[in-house]
Design a protein around this motif. Structure first.
Motif, PDB file in Angstrom:
ATOM      1  N   ALA A 107      -9.799  42.455 -42.863  1.00 42.89           N
ATOM      2  CA  ALA A 107     -10.153  43.311 -43.997  1.00 42.89           C
ATOM      3  C   ALA A 107     -11.164  42.566 -44.866  1.00 42.89           C
ATOM      4  O   ALA A 107     -11.314  41.355 -44.769  1.00 42.89           O
ATOM      5  CB  ALA A 107      -8.899  43.662 -44.798  1.00 42.89           C
ATOM      6  N   GLY A 108     -11.823  43.291 -45.719  1.00 42.99           N
ATOM      7  CA  GLY A 108     -12.811  42.676 -46.606  1.00 42.99           C
ATOM      8  C   GLY A 108     -12.187  41.613 -47.504  1.00 42.99           C
ATOM      9  O   GLY A 108     -10.980  41.577 -47.712  1.00 42.99           O
ATOM     10  N   SER A 109     -13.018  40.736 -48.072  1.00 40.88           N
ATOM     11  CA  SER A 109     -12.530  39.582 -48.843  1.00 40.88           C
ATOM     12  C   SER A 109     -11.752  39.983 -50.095  1.00 40.88           C
ATOM     13  O   SER A 109     -10.954  39.212 -50.591  1.00 40.88           O
ATOM     14  CB  SER A 109     -13.687  38.664 -49.211  1.00 40.88           C
ATOM     15  N   SER A 110     -11.951  41.198 -50.603  1.00 40.51           N
ATOM     16  CA  SER A 110     -11.200  41.619 -51.788  1.00 40.51           C
ATOM     17  C   SER A 110     -10.137  42.662 -51.423  1.00 40.51           C
ATOM     18  O   SER A 110      -9.566  43.291 -52.301  1.00 40.51           O
ATOM     19  CB  SER A 110     -12.149  42.197 -52.832  1.00 40.51           C
ATOM     20  N   SER A 111      -9.878  42.827 -50.126  1.00 44.15           N
ATOM     21  CA  SER A 111      -8.943  43.848 -49.667  1.00 44.15           C
ATOM     22  C   SER A 111      -7.678  43.210 -49.114  1.00 44.15           C
ATOM     23  O   SER A 111      -7.497  42.006 -49.142  1.00 44.15           O
ATOM     24  CB  SER A 111      -9.614  44.709 -48.598  1.00 44.15           C
ATOM     25  N   VAL A 112      -6.819  44.064 -48.550  1.00 45.06           N
ATOM     26  CA  VAL A 112      -5.528  43.627 -48.007  1.00 45.06           C
ATOM     27  C   VAL A 112      -5.560  43.728 -46.489  1.00 45.06           C
ATOM     28  O   VAL A 112      -5.993  44.742 -45.933  1.00 45.06           O
ATOM     29  CB  VAL A 112      -4.377  44.499 -48.556  1.00 45.06           C
ATOM     30  N   GLY A 113      -5.087  42.667 -45.818  1.00 43.81           N
ATOM     31  CA  GLY A 113      -4.965  42.673 -44.364  1.00 43.81           C
ATOM     32  C   GLY A 113      -3.528  42.374 -43.964  1.00 43.81           C
ATOM     33  O   GLY A 113      -2.935  41.422 -44.462  1.00 43.81           O
ATOM     34  N   VAL A 114      -2.959  43.214 -43.092  1.00 41.98           N
ATOM     35  CA  VAL A 114      -1.593  43.012 -42.608  1.00 41.98           C
ATOM     36  C   VAL A 114      -1.620  43.071 -41.083  1.00 41.98           C
ATOM     37  O   VAL A 114      -2.061  44.063 -40.496  1.00 41.98           O
ATOM     38  CB  VAL A 114      -0.622  44.089 -43.152  1.00 41.98           C
ATOM     39  N   GLY A 115      -1.155  42.001 -40.422  1.00 44.81           N
ATOM     40  CA  GLY A 115      -1.051  41.962 -38.957  1.00 44.81           C
ATOM     41  C   GLY A 115       0.337  41.480 -38.582  1.00 44.81           C
ATOM     42  O   GLY A 115       0.643  40.306 -38.744  1.00 44.81           O
ATOM     43  N   ALA A 132       0.397  36.663 -34.649  1.00 44.54           N
ATOM     44  CA  ALA A 132       0.034  37.586 -35.717  1.00 44.54           C
ATOM     45  C   ALA A 132      -1.041  36.919 -36.571  1.00 44.54           C
ATOM     46  O   ALA A 132      -1.019  35.711 -36.777  1.00 44.54           O
ATOM     47  CB  ALA A 132       1.247  37.934 -36.564  1.00 44.54           C
ATOM     48  N   GLY A 133      -1.967  37.715 -37.066  1.00 44.57           N
ATOM     49  CA  GLY A 133      -3.004  37.159 -37.921  1.00 44.57           C
ATOM     50  C   GLY A 133      -3.610  38.241 -38.785  1.00 44.57           C
ATOM     51  O   GLY A 133      -3.645  39.404 -38.398  1.00 44.57           O
ATOM     52  N   SER A 134      -4.059  37.847 -39.959  1.00 43.58           N
ATOM     53  CA  SER A 134      -4.754  38.804 -40.814  1.00 43.58           C
ATOM     54  C   SER A 134      -5.756  38.055 -41.669  1.00 43.58           C
ATOM     55  O   SER A 134      -5.667  36.844 -41.875  1.00 43.58           O
ATOM     56  CB  SER A 134      -3.764  39.576 -41.687  1.00 43.58           C
ATOM     57  N   GLU A 135      -6.730  38.808 -42.132  1.00 44.12           N
ATOM     58  CA  GLU A 135      -7.780  38.235 -42.957  1.00 44.12           C
ATOM     59  C   GLU A 135      -8.079  39.228 -44.068  1.00 44.12           C
ATOM     60  O   GLU A 135      -8.122  40.433 -43.839  1.00 44.12           O
ATOM     61  CB  GLU A 135      -9.028  37.997 -42.100  1.00 44.12           C
ATOM     62  N   GLY A 136      -8.253  38.729 -45.272  1.00 41.91           N
ATOM     63  CA  GLY A 136      -8.575  39.576 -46.408  1.00 41.91           C
ATOM     64  C   GLY A 136      -8.271  38.833 -47.688  1.00 41.91           C
ATOM     65  O   GLY A 136      -7.779  37.699 -47.664  1.00 41.91           O
ATOM     66  N   GLY A 137      -8.536  39.480 -48.817  1.00 45.62           N
ATOM     67  CA  GLY A 137      -8.228  38.867 -50.103  1.00 45.62           C
ATOM     68  C   GLY A 137      -6.744  38.550 -50.206  1.00 45.62           C
ATOM     69  O   GLY A 137      -6.331  37.487 -50.634  1.00 45.62           O
ATOM     70  N   SER A 146     -11.349  46.683 -41.363  1.00 44.24           N
ATOM     71  CA  SER A 146     -11.648  47.622 -42.435  1.00 44.24           C
ATOM     72  C   SER A 146     -12.304  46.882 -43.595  1.00 44.24           C
ATOM     73  O   SER A 146     -12.057  45.702 -43.799  1.00 44.24           O
ATOM     74  CB  SER A 146     -10.345  48.276 -42.920  1.00 44.24           C
ATOM     75  N   THR A 147     -13.141  47.588 -44.345  1.00 41.15           N
ATOM     76  CA  THR A 147     -13.649  47.005 -45.584  1.00 41.15           C
ATOM     77  C   THR A 147     -12.641  47.240 -46.690  1.00 41.15           C
ATOM     78  O   THR A 147     -12.729  46.640 -47.748  1.00 41.15           O
ATOM     79  CB  THR A 147     -15.008  47.640 -45.974  1.00 41.15           C
ATOM     80  N   GLY A 148     -11.648  48.129 -46.430  1.00 45.71           N
ATOM     81  CA  GLY A 148     -10.556  48.382 -47.367  1.00 45.71           C
ATOM     82  C   GLY A 148      -9.309  47.677 -46.864  1.00 45.71           C
ATOM     83  O   GLY A 148      -9.320  46.483 -46.593  1.00 45.71           O
ATOM     84  N   VAL A 149      -8.258  48.438 -46.689  1.00 44.61           N
ATOM     85  CA  VAL A 149      -6.983  47.898 -46.209  1.00 44.61           C
ATOM     86  C   VAL A 149      -6.963  47.954 -44.680  1.00 44.61           C
ATOM     87  O   VAL A 149      -7.254  48.999 -44.093  1.00 44.61           O
ATOM     88  CB  VAL A 149      -5.789  48.704 -46.781  1.00 44.61           C
ATOM     89  N   GLY A 150      -6.627  46.819 -44.036  1.00 42.35           N
ATOM     90  CA  GLY A 150      -6.507  46.773 -42.582  1.00 42.35           C
ATOM     91  C   GLY A 150      -5.066  46.480 -42.193  1.00 42.35           C
ATOM     92  O   GLY A 150      -4.465  45.538 -42.701  1.00 42.35           O
ATOM     93  N   VAL A 151      -4.494  47.317 -41.326  1.00 41.27           N
ATOM     94  CA  VAL A 151      -3.098  47.146 -40.896  1.00 41.27           C
ATOM     95  C   VAL A 151      -3.032  47.250 -39.373  1.00 41.27           C
ATOM     96  O   VAL A 151      -3.585  48.183 -38.785  1.00 41.27           O
ATOM     97  CB  VAL A 151      -2.183  48.230 -41.518  1.00 41.27           C
ATOM     98  N   ALA A 152      -2.348  46.285 -38.735  1.00 40.32           N
ATOM     99  CA  ALA A 152      -2.130  46.320 -37.284  1.00 40.32           C
ATOM    100  C   ALA A 152      -0.708  45.846 -37.009  1.00 40.32           C
ATOM    101  O   ALA A 152      -0.215  44.921 -37.652  1.00 40.32           O
ATOM    102  CB  ALA A 152      -3.130  45.422 -36.566  1.00 40.32           C
ATOM    103  N   GLY A 153      -0.042  46.480 -36.048  1.00 43.60           N
ATOM    104  CA  GLY A 153       1.313  46.072 -35.677  1.00 43.60           C
ATOM    105  C   GLY A 153       1.529  46.205 -34.187  1.00 43.60           C
ATOM    106  O   GLY A 153       1.004  47.113 -33.556  1.00 43.60           O
ATOM    107  N   SER A 154       2.296  45.252 -33.619  1.00 43.32           N
ATOM    108  CA  SER A 154       2.584  45.274 -32.185  1.00 43.32           C
ATOM    109  C   SER A 154       4.049  44.985 -31.935  1.00 43.32           C
ATOM    110  O   SER A 154       4.647  44.132 -32.595  1.00 43.32           O
ATOM    111  CB  SER A 154       1.755  44.217 -31.445  1.00 43.32           C
ATOM    112  N   LEU A 155       4.612  45.692 -30.949  1.00 43.05           N
ATOM    113  CA  LEU A 155       5.976  45.458 -30.497  1.00 43.05           C
ATOM    114  C   LEU A 155       5.963  45.311 -28.984  1.00 43.05           C
ATOM    115  O   LEU A 155       5.526  46.220 -28.276  1.00 43.05           O
ATOM    116  CB  LEU A 155       6.902  46.620 -30.885  1.00 43.05           C
ATOM    117  N   GLY A 156       6.425  44.169 -28.493  1.00 39.82           N
ATOM    118  CA  GLY A 156       6.631  43.951 -27.053  1.00 39.82           C
ATOM    119  C   GLY A 156       8.124  43.816 -26.828  1.00 39.82           C
ATOM    120  O   GLY A 156       8.736  42.836 -27.250  1.00 39.82           O
TER     121      GLY A 156
END
Length: 186
Positions: A104-112, A157-162, A49-59
């Motif tokens: 997520a974009g460089s000024s946004s929030v990323g949650v993985g 788990a990994g995330s990218e963003g501001g 996302s260029t805004g907030v990116g959220v991803a979650g996994s359960l095994g």
């Protein structure tokens, strides 16, 4: 991904009188020593996302796998001149995998976030001759229980963003028991 398994493999002589040339009560893996049960749960997720990116996994892998070979109270065995065996065998490979990545974009929030859980619950591998069971004859006498549990729990788990958050949790709970027993007076 959720995998829930209840598996039972049972061999018994029953409460009876047996006269034979050899005697076997065997709860074994079909196909020989290299065979195994394979149980797994795998989850993958991703978000961008260029805004907030959220991803979650359960095994989540939950296994209750029991194997029993039993000569119960009340049985009477005359095995003649053959071999006597009471054997239980249970081989397993258990895998729980979870992977989550966000971008997520460089000024946004990323949650993985990822959680992988392996639960091998109270499964027993048991070979038993009960107390007081008379067994006569037999050239050899074997009571054995063999169990192997290979348990692999992988979490990424990994995330990218501001602002980036990437929690990862891996849990393995392994409770099975293996027992071989010849009862008193058997």
């Amino acid at each position: 991904s959720i995998n829930y398994v209840e598996a039972t493999n049972t061999a018994t002589s029953g409460d009876t009188t047996i006269t034979s040339h050899g005697f076997s009560v065997d709860a074994l893996m079909t196909g020989g020593a290299g065979e195994k049960h394979v149980f797994s749960a795998t989850a993958k997720s991703g978000a961008g996302s260029t805004g907030v990116g959220v991803a979650g996994s359960l095994g989540l892998n939950i296994v209750d796998d029991e194997t029993t070979a039993t000569v119960p109270t009340g049985a009477t065995v005359s095995a003649g001149t053959g071999a006597v065996t009471v054997r239980a065998e249970n081989r397993q490979e258990n895998t729980a995998t979870a992977s989550a990545v966000t971008d997520a974009g460089s000024s946004s929030v990323g949650v993985g976030a990822s959680v992988a859980i392996n639960v091998l619950d109270k499964g027993e591998t048991t070979a038993t001759i009960a107390d007081g069971v008379p067994i006569t004859g037999g050239t050899t006498f074997t009571v054995s229980a063999i169990a192997t549990q290979k348990v692999t729990t992988t979490v990424k788990a990994g995330s990218e963003g501001g602002t980036s958050v990437a929690p990862a949790v891996g849990i393995a709970i392994v409770l099975p028991e293996t027992n071989a027993k010849v009862g008193i007076g058997a």
